[in-house]
Scaffold this active site. Structure first.
Site, PDB file in Angstrom:
ATOM      1  N   TYR A 166      -7.818 -19.186  91.306  1.00 36.59           N
ATOM      2  CA  TYR A 166      -8.165 -19.344  92.718  1.00 36.59           C
ATOM      3  C   TYR A 166      -9.300 -20.341  92.862  1.00 36.59           C
ATOM      4  O   TYR A 166     -10.333 -20.211  92.195  1.00 36.59           O
ATOM      5  CB  TYR A 166      -8.576 -17.957  93.235  1.00 36.59           C
ATOM      6  N   ARG A 191      -2.752  19.022 118.572  1.00 36.90           N
ATOM      7  CA  ARG A 191      -3.558  19.848 117.668  1.00 36.90           C
ATOM      8  C   ARG A 191      -3.875  19.165 116.326  1.00 36.90           C
ATOM      9  O   ARG A 191      -4.725  19.604 115.583  1.00 36.90           O
ATOM     10  CB  ARG A 191      -2.849  21.204 117.441  1.00 36.90           C
ATOM     11  N   GLN A 200      12.456  10.662 125.410  1.00 31.04           N
ATOM     12  CA  GLN A 200      11.942  11.660 126.360  1.00 31.04           C
ATOM     13  C   GLN A 200      10.623  11.080 126.871  1.00 31.04           C
ATOM     14  O   GLN A 200       9.612  11.110 126.176  1.00 31.04           O
ATOM     15  CB  GLN A 200      11.708  13.003 125.648  1.00 31.04           C
ATOM     16  N   TYR A 230      -8.627 -10.703  82.948  1.00 28.08           N
ATOM     17  CA  TYR A 230      -7.926 -10.794  84.228  1.00 28.08           C
ATOM     18  C   TYR A 230      -6.802 -11.799  84.068  1.00 28.08           C
ATOM     19  O   TYR A 230      -7.044 -12.975  83.761  1.00 28.08           O
ATOM     20  CB  TYR A 230      -8.863 -11.247  85.363  1.00 28.08           C
ATOM     21  N   LEU A 258      13.932  17.281 117.249  1.00 26.59           N
ATOM     22  CA  LEU A 258      12.902  17.130 118.274  1.00 26.59           C
ATOM     23  C   LEU A 258      11.665  16.466 117.688  1.00 26.59           C
ATOM     24  O   LEU A 258      11.001  17.029 116.822  1.00 26.59           O
ATOM     25  CB  LEU A 258      12.527  18.497 118.861  1.00 26.59           C
ATOM     26  N   ALA A 259      11.383  15.269 118.177  1.00 29.03           N
ATOM     27  CA  ALA A 259      10.284  14.502 117.574  1.00 29.03           C
ATOM     28  C   ALA A 259       9.511  13.696 118.606  1.00 29.03           C
ATOM     29  O   ALA A 259       8.999  12.626 118.312  1.00 29.03           O
ATOM     30  CB  ALA A 259      10.854  13.578 116.496  1.00 29.03           C
TER      31      ALA A 259
END
Ligand code: UD1
Ligand code: CA
Length: 455
Positions: A387, A16, A73, A366, A9-10
């Site tokens: 870059y 809550r 469901q 780096y 059941l999910a």
């Protein structure tokens, strides 16, 4: 043995939880709650698993994939109504149907197996898994008659003062005779405080028909914890963490302080590896034997060889070989491939780079979008300039290269085998093998400069 089916059941929203994320997708030790449930069920020799989805259906389905079939469901009218949605797939089949809530992530395969065995031995039409709770508030209560037989289950909100004193609770896991289940579900009404179709009502319905109704009590309440809010979520996390750490220790891993060590449920670690405090290892990480990990390190989705040391560092989605020494304070970013006997020292960041056997970047570097050969030494403060503001480019540093301190390698660029880069160089063109590249202004000393400025 009867043919076995399972319904998970999910479909609930999980009001809550007060969350954008659907309840059953909230992770416990890095894995969605409902995935824990399904993983345990798949150990049980089950013919077909049907998961009832509703809220966030597509996300739940995407997360679970092909391990289950799905029924929708559309409106969440209660747990009984949820099971009824599996009718198209299951009704008419002969066998035993296990029903489990997707919000009980701690339930174990052994317990469900024991429940099914008990159910079949008793020849019952329904057997409910119960537990003794210290704080039963919120759970459905098991109402037994004078002879101790189960009469019905009453929800907390519908229970009388007297019934609320009962500490034996419905864990939300049940076994049914499949055909009896679907027949009885047609008779469930929503005449209760919440206006919902309750699955537990099936027990009273079958009892009234004179069928055998049974209960199997587990001694381990913890395992049946239902997660309805974030307080219970943290509790489930704590229990699952303890369980995982214990299993790792039993497999030969030393965990110096299990209370501050967070290991995901799919992590594999070899014997004689030592995990130090404050360490978080998650995802599909696999670590070999004799490693030392931590303190205060974070490792996600990495494959790590044997006898590697990672201290006070972060590593993501990378391959790290054997005999590697990383940290303190290094950052290994995704798609890095660090081969054996490499050293990555303090304040070094590696991204999408191959680092050949025995190579070193010991301090303040780096190295990104790079292919570094073997036995390369990258001097302190050197970086790959990958870059240009728009695109990223590759830096190739071939075997045996020595990069002097504080150099910039402006990509795309290749430094040939065995070459030297003079400290402080900014390299913009390829360097042939065995060459020395100097790319910096020659030093000029102005003699007696200080005296000349005094007048
Ligand atoms: C339920 C049981 C309670 C039991 C407890 C154990 C009922 C009526 N009550 O209460 O007796 O002690 O579990 O943890 O069954 N769901 C759907 N569709 C719906 C409603 C719920 O799929 O229409 C799913 C939820 O996603 C959840 C599970 O069913 O995974 C249980 O629902 P929840 O609302 O959490 O039930 P509880 O109030 O905890
Ligand atoms: Ca619940």
């Amino acid at each position: 043995m009867l043919t076995r089916y399972a319904v998970v059941l999910a479909a609930g929203q999980g009001t809550r939880m007060k969350s954008k994320l659907y309840k059953v997708l909230h992770p416990v030790c890095g894995k969605p709650m409902v995935q824990h449930v399904i993983d345990q069920i798949t150990k049980l020799n089950i013919e077909q698993i049907v998961t009832v989805i509703g809220h966030g259906a597509e996300k739940v389905k995407a997360g679970l994939g092909g391990q289950s079939q799905y029924v929708l469901q559309e409106k969440q009218l209660g747990t009984g109504h949820a099971v009824l949605q599996a009718k198209t797939i299951l009704s008419g089949k002969q066998g035993t149907t296990l029903v489990v809530c997707g919000d009980t992530p701690l339930i174990k395969a052994e317990t469900m197996e024991a429940l099914i065995t008990h159910h079949e031995e008793k020849g019952a039409k329904v057997t409910v898994l119960t537990a003794q709770a210290l704080e039963p508030a919120g759970y459905g209560r098991i109402v037994r008659n004078e002879t101790g037989l189960v009469e019905k289950i009453v929800e907390h909100k519908d229970a009388s003062e007297e019934e609320r004193l009962i500490s034996e609770i419905n864990t939300g896991t049940y076994c049914f005779d499949n055909q009896a289940l679907f027949q009885a579900l047609n008779e469930v009404t929503n005449d209760n405080v919440q206006g919902e179709y309750y699955l537990p009502d099936v027990i009273e319905i079958l009892k009234n028909k004179g069928e055998i109704v049974s209960a199997y009590k587990t001694l381990d309440f913890e395992e049946t914890l239902g997660v309805n809010d974030r307080v219970a979520l943290a509790e489930a996390e704590r229990i699952m963490r303890q369980r995982i750490n214990k299993q790792q220790m039993q497999n030969g891993v030393t965990i110096m302080d299990p209370h501050t060590t967070y290991i995901g449920s799919d992590v594999e670690i070899g014997p004689d590896t030592v995990i130090m405090p404050g360490t978080m290892i998650s995802g599909k990480t696999k670590i070999g034997s004799d490693c030392k990990i931590g303190p205060n390190s974070e490792i996600k989705d990495c494959q790590i060889g044997d006898a590697t040391v990672i201290r006070q560092s972060v590593a993501y989605d990378s391959h790290i070989g054997s005999g590697v020494n990383i940290g303190p304070f290094a950052h290994i970013r995704p798609q890095s491939d660090i081969l054996d006997d490499v050293k990555i020292g303090n304040f070094v960041e590696i991204k999408k780079a191959v680092f050949g056997k025995g190579s070193k970047a010991s301090h303040l570097s780096y190295i990104g979008d790079a292919e570094v050969g073997s036995d390369v030494n990258i001097g302190c403060g050197s970086i790959t300039v990958n870059y240009d503001g728009k695109n990223k480019y590759l830096t190739k540093i071939e075997d045996g290269v020595f990069v002097g301190c504080n150099s910039n390698l402006i990509a795309p660029v290749t430094v040939g085998k065995g070459a030297y880069i003079a400290a402080g160089s900014t390299i913009t063109e390829n360097v042939p093998g065995d060459a020395l590249a100097l790319a910096r202004a020659r030093q000029v000393n102005k003699e007696n400069y200080v005296q000349k400025t005094k007048y």
